[in-house]
Write an enzyme that holds these catalytic residues in place. Sequence first.
Site, PDB file in Angstrom:
ATOM      1  N   ARG A 124     -81.159 -72.792  37.373  1.00 20.58           N
ATOM      2  CA  ARG A 124     -81.777 -71.436  37.114  1.00 20.58           C
ATOM      3  C   ARG A 124     -81.233 -70.583  37.677  1.00 20.58           C
ATOM      4  NH1 ARG A 124     -87.163 -73.682  35.518  1.00 20.58           N
ATOM      5  NH2 ARG A 124     -86.195 -74.406  32.902  1.00 20.58           N
ATOM      6  N   LYS A 146     -67.290 -63.343  37.125  1.00 17.32           N
ATOM      7  CA  LYS A 146     -67.291 -63.107  36.138  1.00 17.32           C
ATOM      8  C   LYS A 146     -66.937 -65.354  36.315  1.00 17.32           C
ATOM      9  CE  LYS A 146     -64.904 -60.218  32.529  1.00 17.32           C
ATOM     10  NZ  LYS A 146     -63.394 -59.977  31.498  1.00 17.32           N
ATOM     11  N   GLU A 188     -51.650 -59.353  39.102  1.00 15.43           N
ATOM     12  CA  GLU A 188     -52.381 -58.878  39.457  1.00 15.43           C
ATOM     13  C   GLU A 188     -52.754 -57.757  40.034  1.00 15.43           C
ATOM     14  OE1 GLU A 188     -54.941 -60.433  37.024  1.00 15.43           O
ATOM     15  OE2 GLU A 188     -54.120 -62.548  36.989  1.00 15.43           O
ATOM     16  N   LYS A 230     -61.091 -52.387  40.845  1.00 15.42           N
ATOM     17  CA  LYS A 230     -62.015 -53.084  39.697  1.00 15.42           C
ATOM     18  C   LYS A 230     -63.988 -53.240  40.296  1.00 15.42           C
ATOM     19  CE  LYS A 230     -62.736 -57.920  38.400  1.00 15.42           C
ATOM     20  NZ  LYS A 230     -62.583 -59.507  38.167  1.00 15.42           N
ATOM     21  N   GLU A 240     -68.608 -56.024  30.045  1.00 19.40           N
ATOM     22  CA  GLU A 240     -67.134 -55.653  29.605  1.00 19.40           C
ATOM     23  C   GLU A 240     -67.971 -55.615  28.346  1.00 19.40           C
ATOM     24  OE1 GLU A 240     -64.195 -58.392  29.954  1.00 19.40           O
ATOM     25  OE2 GLU A 240     -63.677 -58.451  28.162  1.00 19.40           O
ATOM     26  N   ARG A 244     -64.337 -52.816  31.076  1.00 17.65           N
ATOM     27  CA  ARG A 244     -63.875 -53.804  31.688  1.00 17.65           C
ATOM     28  C   ARG A 244     -62.419 -54.738  31.091  1.00 17.65           C
ATOM     29  NH1 ARG A 244     -67.226 -58.082  35.251  1.00 17.65           N
ATOM     30  NH2 ARG A 244     -65.944 -58.874  35.784  1.00 17.65           N
ATOM     31  N   ASN A 248     -57.932 -56.692  31.341  1.00 18.25           N
ATOM     32  CA  ASN A 248     -57.404 -57.970  30.288  1.00 18.25           C
ATOM     33  C   ASN A 248     -55.739 -57.722  30.357  1.00 18.25           C
ATOM     34  OD1 ASN A 248     -59.854 -59.863  30.575  1.00 18.25           O
ATOM     35  ND2 ASN A 248     -60.668 -58.857  28.865  1.00 18.25           N
ATOM     36  N   HIS A 251     -53.539 -59.895  29.278  1.00 23.87           N
ATOM     37  CA  HIS A 251     -54.227 -61.419  29.192  1.00 23.87           C
ATOM     38  C   HIS A 251     -54.149 -62.100  27.735  1.00 23.87           C
ATOM     39  CE1 HIS A 251     -54.914 -60.663  33.570  1.00 23.87           C
ATOM     40  NE2 HIS A 251     -55.978 -61.531  33.692  1.00 23.87           N
ATOM     41  N   HIS A 255     -52.194 -66.009  27.746  1.00 26.17           N
ATOM     42  CA  HIS A 255     -53.665 -67.359  27.830  1.00 26.17           C
ATOM     43  C   HIS A 255     -52.719 -67.644  26.671  1.00 26.17           C
ATOM     44  CE1 HIS A 255     -58.269 -65.412  29.175  1.00 26.17           C
ATOM     45  NE2 HIS A 255     -56.661 -65.505  30.628  1.00 26.17           N
ATOM     46  N   HIS A 269     -51.585 -69.095  35.700  1.00 23.85           N
ATOM     47  CA  HIS A 269     -51.633 -67.979  35.109  1.00 23.85           C
ATOM     48  C   HIS A 269     -51.765 -66.289  35.630  1.00 23.85           C
ATOM     49  CE1 HIS A 269     -55.190 -65.792  33.751  1.00 23.85           C
ATOM     50  NE2 HIS A 269     -55.423 -64.631  34.888  1.00 23.85           N
TER      51      HIS A 269
HETATM   52  P1  NAD Z   1     -56.506 -71.611  42.413  1.00 23.74           P
HETATM   53  O1  NAD Z   1     -57.540 -71.420  42.614  1.00 23.74           O
HETATM   54  O2  NAD Z   1     -55.659 -72.720  41.882  1.00 23.74           O
HETATM   55  O3  NAD Z   1     -55.408 -71.561  43.736  1.00 23.74           O
HETATM   56  C1  NAD Z   1     -53.695 -72.186  43.885  1.00 23.74           C
HETATM   57  C2  NAD Z   1     -53.544 -72.527  45.313  1.00 23.74           C
HETATM   58  O4  NAD Z   1     -53.145 -72.224  46.210  1.00 23.74           O
HETATM   59  C3  NAD Z   1     -54.499 -73.948  44.543  1.00 23.74           C
HETATM   60  O5  NAD Z   1     -53.221 -75.360  44.933  1.00 23.74           O
HETATM   61  C4  NAD Z   1     -54.820 -73.867  46.265  1.00 23.74           C
HETATM   62  O6  NAD Z   1     -55.372 -75.484  46.785  1.00 23.74           O
HETATM   63  C5  NAD Z   1     -54.116 -73.090  46.768  1.00 23.74           C
HETATM   64  N1  NAD Z   1     -54.524 -73.111  48.028  1.00 23.74           N
HETATM   65  C6  NAD Z   1     -55.478 -71.583  47.503  1.00 23.74           C
HETATM   66  N2  NAD Z   1     -55.616 -70.892  48.978  1.00 23.74           N
HETATM   67  C7  NAD Z   1     -54.461 -70.909  49.370  1.00 23.74           C
HETATM   68  C8  NAD Z   1     -54.373 -71.095  50.825  1.00 23.74           C
HETATM   69  N3  NAD Z   1     -54.580 -69.572  51.384  1.00 23.74           N
HETATM   70  N4  NAD Z   1     -52.851 -71.324  51.298  1.00 23.74           N
HETATM   71  C9  NAD Z   1     -52.537 -72.558  50.841  1.00 23.74           C
HETATM   72  N5  NAD Z   1     -52.744 -72.685  49.883  1.00 23.74           N
HETATM   73  C10 NAD Z   1     -53.836 -72.541  49.013  1.00 23.74           C
HETATM   74  O7  NAD Z   1     -55.384 -70.390  41.633  1.00 23.74           O
HETATM   75  P2  NAD Z   1     -55.422 -69.283  41.662  1.00 23.74           P
HETATM   76  O8  NAD Z   1     -54.390 -68.347  41.334  1.00 23.74           O
HETATM   77  O9  NAD Z   1     -56.533 -68.933  42.874  1.00 23.74           O
HETATM   78  O10 NAD Z   1     -57.168 -68.381  40.207  1.00 23.74           O
HETATM   79  C11 NAD Z   1     -56.710 -68.875  38.724  1.00 23.74           C
HETATM   80  C12 NAD Z   1     -58.096 -69.236  38.335  1.00 23.74           C
HETATM   81  O11 NAD Z   1     -58.126 -68.090  38.540  1.00 23.74           O
HETATM   82  C13 NAD Z   1     -57.354 -69.375  36.710  1.00 23.74           C
HETATM   83  O12 NAD Z   1     -58.619 -70.059  36.829  1.00 23.74           O
HETATM   84  C14 NAD Z   1     -58.225 -68.353  36.758  1.00 23.74           C
HETATM   85  O13 NAD Z   1     -58.363 -68.580  35.105  1.00 23.74           O
HETATM   86  C15 NAD Z   1     -59.104 -67.931  37.311  1.00 23.74           C
HETATM   87  N6  NAD Z   1     -59.391 -66.117  37.136  1.00 23.74           N
HETATM   88  C16 NAD Z   1     -60.725 -65.605  37.150  1.00 23.74           C
HETATM   89  C17 NAD Z   1     -61.014 -64.104  36.908  1.00 23.74           C
HETATM   90  C18 NAD Z   1     -62.547 -63.924  36.589  1.00 23.74           C
HETATM   91  O14 NAD Z   1     -62.479 -62.691  36.715  1.00 23.74           O
HETATM   92  N7  NAD Z   1     -62.769 -64.543  37.095  1.00 23.74           N
HETATM   93  C19 NAD Z   1     -59.705 -63.450  37.266  1.00 23.74           C
HETATM   94  C20 NAD Z   1     -59.133 -63.961  37.155  1.00 23.74           C
HETATM   95  C21 NAD Z   1     -58.427 -64.896  37.275  1.00 23.74           C
HETATM   96  N1  GLY Z   2     -60.532 -60.948  35.558  1.00 23.70           N
HETATM   97  C1  GLY Z   2     -61.479 -59.033  34.183  1.00 23.70           C
HETATM   98  C2  GLY Z   2     -62.717 -59.635  34.758  1.00 23.70           C
HETATM   99  O1  GLY Z   2     -62.784 -59.429  35.612  1.00 23.70           O
HETATM  100  O2  GLY Z   2     -63.024 -58.516  33.510  1.00 23.70           O
END
Ligand code: NAD
Ligand code: GLY
Length: 370
Positions: A124, A146, A188, A230, A240, A244, A248, A251, A255, A269
């Site tokens: 929980r 998030k 971003e 942020k 949001e 907030r 997006n 996005h 998406h 992404h």
């Molecule tokens: P990811 O986590 O898949 O990382 C991208 C690639 O880089 C992976 O293959 C990973 O193994 C590799 N990698 C990571 N760090 C590395 C490093 N230092 N050196 C070499 N390789 C490395 O992708 P991402 O772009 O970091 O994140 C995308 C995700 O984030 C999506 O799922 C998206 O929906 C999410 N997201 C969430 C929020 C939120 O607010 N929670 C905001 C934006 C995006």
């Molecule tokens: N990436 C959008 C948010 O965190 O609200």
Amino acid sequence: MTGFETVPVALGERAYDIRVGQGLIGAAGRHLQDLLGHRPAVVVTDETVAALHLPAFAAGLSQAGIPLHPIILPPGEATKSFADLERLIDALLAARVERGDAIVALGGGVIGDLTGFAAAILRRGADFVQVPTTLLAQVDSSVGGKTGINTGHGKNLVGAFHQPRRVLADVGVLDSLPRRELLAGYAEVVKYGLLGDAAFFAWLEGHGRALLDGDMTLRRQAVVACCRAKAAIVGRDERENGERALLNLGHTFGHALEAELGYSGLLLHGEAVAIGMVLAFELSARLGFCPIADVGRVRRHLALVGLPAGLDQGLIQCDAECLYNHMRQDKKVMDGRLAFVLVRGIGQAFVSREVMARDVLAVLEEELLP
Ligand code: NAD
Ligand code: GLY
């Protein structure tokens, strides 16, 4: 402890700090000891990050006498799934993680989102710490709480708001990131300029290429600027309910592109967000809100650094109607109406629920013209 900047996220009893600097992973013990104590730190990461950065992170923890228990998952978006969530929860329970323990997410947005969600539902609600290793994760996904996973119906449709206890963003680890991933994160970074800070966008026009080419001081400045932006927004609107949503920008379109390509990695992404931001500017110009010159400026900067600055017909083979249908699956749909982040120009974003389908379709059709 020197050599880092702190950005506070002011959320009352859920407040936490983002620490940004170079070499923080190698000093992880000093930065996290107060949260981790001396029990083995359960560190969730992916295979790629484990090979590159887990040894330094383990060494950093061991300086403070903290042993490490790694949980290593496959890399890639497909890991943000129910199946991997179940595997992770099993592994966390097998590691006897207790409610007071802080789980560490060491990786990009995939590891951060999945681990954060697992922490939100484990017993929980367990604590977790974000150690983001991609530019995207350092400037966006690790901050703001998030968390979640994807389903066959779309991205991030299952999740929870669950704030980390600390974020440790080591800009040094970005050196090992493939250029394409670095660029995706840079989209971003650009987003923060486009949504609320025209001066920051102008700074990126001047320094973006040097930042991408490895200038650590510029990288740190950019990560700090994005985290400040942020943190301020999240501090005012954690769940949001209003402002907030500006985060997006790009996005809703983005998406739809990712969904059409089945989250296959054909479009990252951040790349989808880059295209989505161009389409949001085009839509805003079509509706008479945004000067056309600003659309050109956005396209030029994205193209200059090597990001996609429009739809590539070779990649997106469906028509405008089909992309629009993907958008209707978005989380931001209320009473069947899509929320769009529009702009009155660079740095002036706002949310509208008044956008007619025919205008969105017209922008997509124009963009899809051969
Ligand atoms: P990811 O986590 O898949 O990382 C991208 C690639 O880089 C992976 O293959 C990973 O193994 C590799 N990698 C990571 N760090 C590395 C490093 N230092 N050196 C070499 N390789 C490395 O992708 P991402 O772009 O970091 O994140 C995308 C995700 O984030 C999506 O799922 C998206 O929906 C999410 N997201 C969430 C929020 C939120 O607010 N929670 C905001 C934006 C995006
Ligand atoms: N990436 C959008 C948010 O965190 O609200």
